[in-house]
Write a protein that holds these residues in place. Structure first.
Motif, PDB file in Angstrom:
ATOM      1  N   GLY A   1       0.938  -1.070  -0.208  1.00 33.63           N
ATOM      2  CA  GLY A   1      -0.047   0.095  -0.145  1.00 33.63           C
ATOM      3  C   GLY A   1       0.794   1.275   0.114  1.00 33.63           C
ATOM      4  N   THR A   2       2.042   1.397   0.684  1.00 35.51           N
ATOM      5  CA  THR A   2       2.811   2.298   0.897  1.00 35.51           C
ATOM      6  C   THR A   2       3.612   2.533  -0.238  1.00 35.51           C
ATOM      7  OG1 THR A   2       3.304   2.119   3.081  1.00 35.51           O
ATOM      8  CG2 THR A   2       4.903   3.199   1.769  1.00 35.51           C
TER       9      THR A   2
ATOM     10  N   GLY B   1      -2.932   8.889  -4.671  1.00 32.54           N
ATOM     11  CA  GLY B   1      -2.437   7.259  -4.094  1.00 32.54           C
ATOM     12  C   GLY B   1      -3.499   6.422  -3.933  1.00 32.54           C
ATOM     13  N   PRO B   2      -4.785   6.705  -3.399  1.00 28.27           N
ATOM     14  CA  PRO B   2      -5.998   5.718  -3.049  1.00 28.27           C
ATOM     15  C   PRO B   2      -6.338   5.149  -4.388  1.00 28.27           C
ATOM     16  CG  PRO B   2      -6.358   7.952  -1.818  1.00 28.27           C
ATOM     17  CD  PRO B   2      -5.290   8.301  -2.698  1.00 28.27           C
TER      18      PRO B   2
ATOM     19  N   THR C   1      -4.515   3.658   6.276  1.00 30.76           N
ATOM     20  CA  THR C   1      -5.525   3.705   5.003  1.00 30.76           C
ATOM     21  C   THR C   1      -5.056   2.793   3.890  1.00 30.76           C
ATOM     22  OG1 THR C   1      -6.248   5.835   6.069  1.00 30.76           O
ATOM     23  CG2 THR C   1      -6.610   5.255   3.691  1.00 30.76           C
ATOM     24  N   SER C   2      -3.884   3.145   3.766  1.00 28.31           N
ATOM     25  CA  SER C   2      -3.373   2.517   2.215  1.00 28.31           C
ATOM     26  C   SER C   2      -3.481   0.814   2.341  1.00 28.31           C
ATOM     27  CB  SER C   2      -1.619   3.021   1.916  1.00 28.31           C
ATOM     28  OG  SER C   2      -1.634   4.355   1.719  1.00 28.31           O
TER      29      SER C   2
ATOM     30  N   VAL D   1      -3.613   2.591  -5.467  1.00 31.91           N
ATOM     31  CA  VAL D   1      -3.652   1.431  -4.409  1.00 31.91           C
ATOM     32  C   VAL D   1      -4.517   0.476  -4.713  1.00 31.91           C
ATOM     33  CG1 VAL D   1      -3.865   0.962  -1.999  1.00 31.91           C
ATOM     34  CG2 VAL D   1      -2.436   2.949  -2.542  1.00 31.91           C
TER      35      VAL D   1
ATOM     36  N   SER E   1       0.627   3.827  -2.965  1.00 32.52           N
ATOM     37  CA  SER E   1       0.369   5.042  -2.805  1.00 32.52           C
ATOM     38  C   SER E   1       1.293   6.318  -3.210  1.00 32.52           C
ATOM     39  CB  SER E   1       0.210   5.267  -1.254  1.00 32.52           C
ATOM     40  OG  SER E   1      -0.230   6.595  -0.821  1.00 32.52           O
TER      41      SER E   1
END
Length: 440
Positions: A55-56, A75-76, A329-330, A79, A59
């Motif tokens: 995710g990092t 990013g969202p 979140t990611s 991802v 993102s």
């Protein structure tokens, strides 16, 4: 060279997940090697480690792609669709997919995240601002929602897409407050009410949210230009007519984190958010017509308005919410991409009719919030940007993008009301509409 200058130079390098990139890549290599060898633990350890590192990286890529970061949410979006694409093209092993699916579904990481989000975001608002927003600002939000859903229903019927299909699977997700607080819980609500799978529902909702966010950003810039050409419609960043500085008033009303963040505070926030989630499930057992998420929202809002939660513990919940948002979140969106997003279904959802419905939904949000905003004493431009476009975008990141495009970053407090309270309102409304239309 002084110690402070050395520290500044050191901190100026690329960091991923708050650490120097070489160190992060070493950890990433360990996790990916474990996934490749099939030794990734099928529990929260494997879930957290794989979802955080992937995710990092995705993102970071999304936040630095020129067009994507400016118009598509950054990013969202990368991802979600990036992880879905990795799965679609067979680049993620079956064992790893099983780990993520288990963590998202059986361990219910999704509910854990949403509990923190709802509790912290509502308790993190000032009580006075929450009450005042409900009196004057929420009607503008509701005006935008009604117009958006109504236009989508009418146009969907006229072009043969289906009025109910357009309203429930295009318009409502767009107006729902983004991915983590909108499309994802909406898919859960729809799944529990209709019997369809959350995966297939989310695959239709995700592209609507992405396209809606992109159009909201574009419309933010267009409304700013309209305000310059028609000064009577714009307060140039001032929301209320005949009020000198409402945005600074809202800033003063925002809850300030006066306490230092401690491990105990985060623990309190964790306990309270999960307890509030249980309140929702308890009420939902006796009144199943409304989803437990909705009951949780009502319970938290009621306790906030009645002042039943001491400010110290409100701040604990807000700090826990910020911790979850900043760090996980990611990771959550990786789970959304792998577990709930079927890229094949997403691609098949795109059509000329689909794009038209997304467009009229955003236009409806602008028109409805502008008209009602004018009636309650707001400038139409500012009302349509905050109560309209900030409902149609992707939550916090969308708020920043829309307000930046519109040149009205000072209206962020009101944009946050749209993302927080407006998004919660859409969860309540969706449960009601499902029952009203006989789909639940």
């Amino acid at each position: 060279m002084s110690a402070s200058s050395l520290e500044a130079k050191k901190s100026s390098g690329l960091e991923l997940f708050g650490m120097p990139w070489p160190m992060f890549l070493v950890l990433t290599a360990i996790v990916l090697l474990s996934a490749f060898l099939g030794t990734l633990p099928n529990n929260m350890i494997g879930g957290f480690s794989f979802m955080i590192v992937t995710g990092t990286i995705l993102s970071y890529i999304g936040d630095h792609l020129p067009i994507v970061k400016t118009y598509l949410g950054g990013g969202p979006i990368v991802v979600i669709f990036g992880s879905a694409a990795l799965l679609y093209f067979g680049l993620i092993g079956e064992g790893t997919v099983e780990v993520v699916n288990n963590f998202m579904k059986n361990s219910n990481f999704l509910d854990f995240y949403i509990a923190a989000l709802i509790t912290g975001s509502i308790l993190g608002m000032n009580r006075k601002l929450l009450i005042n927003a409900a009196v004057r600002y929420l009607p503008a939000i509701i005006g935008g929602v009604i117009c958006a859903l109504g236009l989508a229903y009418i146009v969907g019927t006229l072009i043969g897409y289906g009025g109910e299909q357009a309203m429930f699977f295009v318009a409502i997700p767009i107006m729902g407050g983004g991915m983590g607080a909108g499309a994802v819980p909406l898919s859960q609500i729809f799944a529990s009410e209709t019997g369809q799978s959350a995966e297939s529902l989310l695959s239709v909702m995700v592209p609507a949210v992405a396209l809606g966010n992109a159009l909201a950003i574009v419309f933010g810039g267009l409304l700013d230009r309209l305000g310059k050409k028609k000064p009577s419609l714009s307060g140039e960043g001032q929301l209320m007519v005949n009020r000198i500085n409402d945005s600074s008033d809202a800033d003063r009303e925002n809850l300030k984190d006066t306490m230092a963040i401690t491990m105990r505070n985060l623990g309190i926030g964790l306990l309270m958010s999960t307890a509030f989630f249980n309140i929702g499930t308890i009420i939902g057992k006796f009144v199943p017509a409304i989803h437990s998420y909705a009951w949780m929202i009502l319970a938290v809002a009621a306790m906030k308005i009645l002042g039943l939660v001491p400010e110290k513990f409100e701040i604990c919940c807000h700090q826990w919410f910020n911790f979850m948002m900043s760090n996980l979140t990611s990771a959550l969106l990786i789970g959304v991409g792998i577990t709930y997003t079927d890229l094949g279904e997403v691609l098949s959802a795109f059509s000329g009719a689909y794009v038209i419905l997304v467009f009229v939904t955003v236009v409806g949000a602008v028109i409805g919030s502008a008209v009602v905003g004018r009636l309650v004493g707001f400038y139409p431009i500012e009302s349509s940007i905050t109560a309209g476009l900030c409902m149609a975008n992707m939550g916090g990141t969308g708020d920043v993008a829309v307000l930046s495009a519109a040149g009205r970053m000072n209206l962020m407090p009101f944009a946050q009301i749209s993302s927080r309270i407006g998004g919660a309102f859409m969860l309540l409304l969706s449960s009601f509409l499902l029952r009203l239309f006989g789909l639940g």
